[in-house]
Design a protein around this motif. Structure first.
Motif, PDB file in Angstrom:
ATOM      1  N   LEU A 253       0.833  -1.191   0.000  1.00 50.49           N
ATOM      2  CA  LEU A 253       0.000   0.000   0.000  1.00 50.49           C
ATOM      3  C   LEU A 253       0.874   1.249   0.000  1.00 50.49           C
ATOM      4  O   LEU A 253       1.815   1.352   0.788  1.00 50.49           O
ATOM      5  N   LEU A 254       0.584   2.189  -0.883  1.00 48.54           N
ATOM      6  CA  LEU A 254       1.318   3.446  -0.965  1.00 48.54           C
ATOM      7  C   LEU A 254       0.465   4.548  -0.358  1.00 48.54           C
ATOM      8  O   LEU A 254      -0.610   4.868  -0.876  1.00 48.54           O
ATOM      9  N   ALA A 255       0.915   5.103   0.768  1.00 46.34           N
ATOM     10  CA  ALA A 255       0.203   6.198   1.425  1.00 46.34           C
ATOM     11  C   ALA A 255       0.608   7.506   0.753  1.00 46.34           C
ATOM     12  O   ALA A 255       1.795   7.820   0.661  1.00 46.34           O
ATOM     13  N   LEU A 256      -0.372   8.249   0.261  1.00 39.82           N
ATOM     14  CA  LEU A 256      -0.083   9.537  -0.376  1.00 39.82           C
ATOM     15  C   LEU A 256      -0.023  10.671   0.637  1.00 39.82           C
ATOM     16  O   LEU A 256       0.285  11.796   0.286  1.00 39.82           O
ATOM     17  N   GLY A 257      -0.328  10.380   1.868  1.00 41.04           N
ATOM     18  CA  GLY A 257      -0.216  11.371   2.927  1.00 41.04           C
ATOM     19  C   GLY A 257      -1.541  12.006   3.275  1.00 41.04           C
ATOM     20  O   GLY A 257      -2.513  11.930   2.532  1.00 41.04           O
ATOM     21  N   LYS A 258      -1.549  12.633   4.438  1.00 41.37           N
ATOM     22  CA  LYS A 258      -2.755  13.301   4.918  1.00 41.37           C
ATOM     23  C   LYS A 258      -2.681  14.774   4.565  1.00 41.37           C
ATOM     24  O   LYS A 258      -1.637  15.401   4.705  1.00 41.37           O
ATOM     25  N   ARG A 259      -3.787  15.285   4.109  1.00 36.83           N
ATOM     26  CA  ARG A 259      -3.914  16.717   3.811  1.00 36.83           C
ATOM     27  C   ARG A 259      -5.087  17.257   4.612  1.00 36.83           C
ATOM     28  O   ARG A 259      -6.006  16.518   4.959  1.00 36.83           O
ATOM     29  N   ARG A 260      -5.077  18.549   4.865  1.00 36.00           N
ATOM     30  CA  ARG A 260      -6.172  19.176   5.612  1.00 36.00           C
ATOM     31  C   ARG A 260      -6.696  20.405   4.888  1.00 36.00           C
ATOM     32  O   ARG A 260      -5.925  21.166   4.310  1.00 36.00           O
ATOM     33  N   VAL A 261      -8.002  20.555   4.950  1.00 36.54           N
ATOM     34  CA  VAL A 261      -8.680  21.744   4.463  1.00 36.54           C
ATOM     35  C   VAL A 261      -9.654  22.177   5.550  1.00 36.54           C
ATOM     36  O   VAL A 261      -9.985  21.412   6.460  1.00 36.54           O
ATOM     37  N   GLN A 262     -10.102  23.407   5.453  1.00 36.57           N
ATOM     38  CA  GLN A 262     -11.033  23.967   6.432  1.00 36.57           C
ATOM     39  C   GLN A 262     -12.459  23.859   5.901  1.00 36.57           C
ATOM     40  O   GLN A 262     -12.729  24.225   4.760  1.00 36.57           O
ATOM     41  N   LEU A 263     -13.364  23.372   6.730  1.00 36.47           N
ATOM     42  CA  LEU A 263     -14.784  23.318   6.412  1.00 36.47           C
ATOM     43  C   LEU A 263     -15.485  24.357   7.284  1.00 36.47           C
ATOM     44  O   LEU A 263     -15.237  24.426   8.486  1.00 36.47           O
TER      45      LEU A 263
ATOM     46  N   ALA B 222     -23.206  17.989  14.816  1.00 34.74           N
ATOM     47  CA  ALA B 222     -22.574  18.710  15.919  1.00 34.74           C
ATOM     48  C   ALA B 222     -23.503  18.634  17.130  1.00 34.74           C
ATOM     49  O   ALA B 222     -24.716  18.787  16.994  1.00 34.74           O
ATOM     50  N   GLN B 223     -22.949  18.395  18.327  1.00 34.23           N
ATOM     51  CA  GLN B 223     -23.774  18.222  19.524  1.00 34.23           C
ATOM     52  C   GLN B 223     -24.387  19.524  20.021  1.00 34.23           C
ATOM     53  O   GLN B 223     -25.202  19.484  20.927  1.00 34.23           O
ATOM     54  N   ALA B 224     -24.007  20.650  19.458  1.00 37.28           N
ATOM     55  CA  ALA B 224     -24.578  21.929  19.871  1.00 37.28           C
ATOM     56  C   ALA B 224     -25.036  22.697  18.639  1.00 37.28           C
ATOM     57  O   ALA B 224     -24.376  22.667  17.606  1.00 37.28           O
ATOM     58  N   ALA B 225     -26.156  23.363  18.757  1.00 41.76           N
ATOM     59  CA  ALA B 225     -26.653  24.213  17.669  1.00 41.76           C
ATOM     60  C   ALA B 225     -25.923  25.553  17.716  1.00 41.76           C
ATOM     61  O   ALA B 225     -25.418  25.959  18.752  1.00 41.76           O
ATOM     62  N   GLY B 226     -25.855  26.212  16.569  1.00 39.80           N
ATOM     63  CA  GLY B 226     -25.216  27.519  16.513  1.00 39.80           C
ATOM     64  C   GLY B 226     -25.293  28.099  15.120  1.00 39.80           C
ATOM     65  O   GLY B 226     -25.885  27.519  14.213  1.00 39.80           O
ATOM     66  N   LYS B 227     -24.657  29.262  14.962  1.00 41.88           N
ATOM     67  CA  LYS B 227     -24.664  29.950  13.671  1.00 41.88           C
ATOM     68  C   LYS B 227     -23.440  29.622  12.822  1.00 41.88           C
ATOM     69  O   LYS B 227     -23.479  29.751  11.612  1.00 41.88           O
ATOM     70  N   ARG B 228     -22.336  29.227  13.472  1.00 43.25           N
ATOM     71  CA  ARG B 228     -21.092  29.006  12.719  1.00 43.25           C
ATOM     72  C   ARG B 228     -20.393  27.741  13.202  1.00 43.25           C
ATOM     73  O   ARG B 228     -20.088  27.594  14.377  1.00 43.25           O
ATOM     74  N   LEU B 229     -20.141  26.853  12.265  1.00 47.59           N
ATOM     75  CA  LEU B 229     -19.382  25.639  12.551  1.00 47.59           C
ATOM     76  C   LEU B 229     -18.094  25.704  11.750  1.00 47.59           C
ATOM     77  O   LEU B 229     -18.117  26.053  10.568  1.00 47.59           O
ATOM     78  N   THR B 230     -16.981  25.391  12.394  1.00 44.85           N
ATOM     79  CA  THR B 230     -15.700  25.247  11.695  1.00 44.85           C
ATOM     80  C   THR B 230     -15.107  23.899  12.079  1.00 44.85           C
ATOM     81  O   THR B 230     -15.277  23.439  13.211  1.00 44.85           O
ATOM     82  N   ALA B 231     -14.430  23.272  11.132  1.00 45.92           N
ATOM     83  CA  ALA B 231     -13.758  21.999  11.401  1.00 45.92           C
ATOM     84  C   ALA B 231     -12.644  21.813  10.380  1.00 45.92           C
ATOM     85  O   ALA B 231     -12.724  22.317   9.255  1.00 45.92           O
ATOM     86  N   GLN B 232     -11.631  21.101  10.779  1.00 42.13           N
ATOM     87  CA  GLN B 232     -10.576  20.696   9.861  1.00 42.13           C
ATOM     88  C   GLN B 232     -11.019  19.370   9.217  1.00 42.13           C
ATOM     89  O   GLN B 232     -11.450  18.464   9.926  1.00 42.13           O
TER      90      GLN B 232
END
Length: 177
Positions: A51-61, A130-140
């Protein structure tokens, strides 16, 4: 064990495409980078594993809502049950990490198991809420991509892609397929 590849002109162009700008009710979802490019892989790379791992990348949601809302997220793409297809043989997996709602750390639950915490792995067919309601959610969004070394045995330039899109889901609404 090492693998030797007979093809000399191998070039794999590897990309994960993620749709952005999804809207639902009074909320809008966006992704900081809709295209993850793993670049060109040449057969000079010697792999010691199958197996060839291409690596982990991150973006913002990001999810921005007009009114406080319960926010559920899922990913729609060609899947094999354990992840999403990358080319014919590879796979990418998604995890939503460091989630915050209105600046407060929040954990995930699975839509079909309310109250039970989830680790953020976004598996095919699952909705993370998400366990809490709100106006803005951010996650990696962590994207972890790999493919079998046998996928490197091509005779000409080959493009490998994985595609899909995030979708906002109201936890109170039934899931569409």
């Amino acid at each position: 064990m090492s693998f030797k590849f007979k093809t000399k002109c191998l070039a794999l162009f590897c990309t994960v495409l993620i749709a952005e700008g999804v809207q639902a009710e009074n909320c809008r979802l966006s992704v900081s980078q809709p295209r993850i490019d793993y670049g060109v892989i040449r057969n000079e790379s010697r792999a010691e594993s199958p197996l060839l791992a291409l690596g982990k990348r991150r973006v913002q949601l990001n999810v921005l809502c007009v009114e406080p809302s319960a926010i559920g997220v899922r990913f729609i793409g060609a899947a094999d049950g354990q992840g999403y297809l990358f080319g014919r043989q590879g796979r990418f997996r998604l995890a939503l990490l460091q989630a915050q709602v209105d600046g407060r750390v929040v954990e995930w639950t699975l839509a079909h198991r309310p109250g039970e915490t989830a680790d953020g792995q976004l598996l095919p067919g699952q909705v993370l809420v998400a366990q809490a309601a709100g106006k803005r959610l951010t996650a990696q969004v962590e994207i972890d991509t790999d493919l079998p070394t046998s996928a490197l045995q091509v005779r000409s330039q080959t493009v490998l892609e994985g595609q899909g899109r995030f979708e906002l889901v109201s936890p109170a609404a039934p899931l569409s397929r």
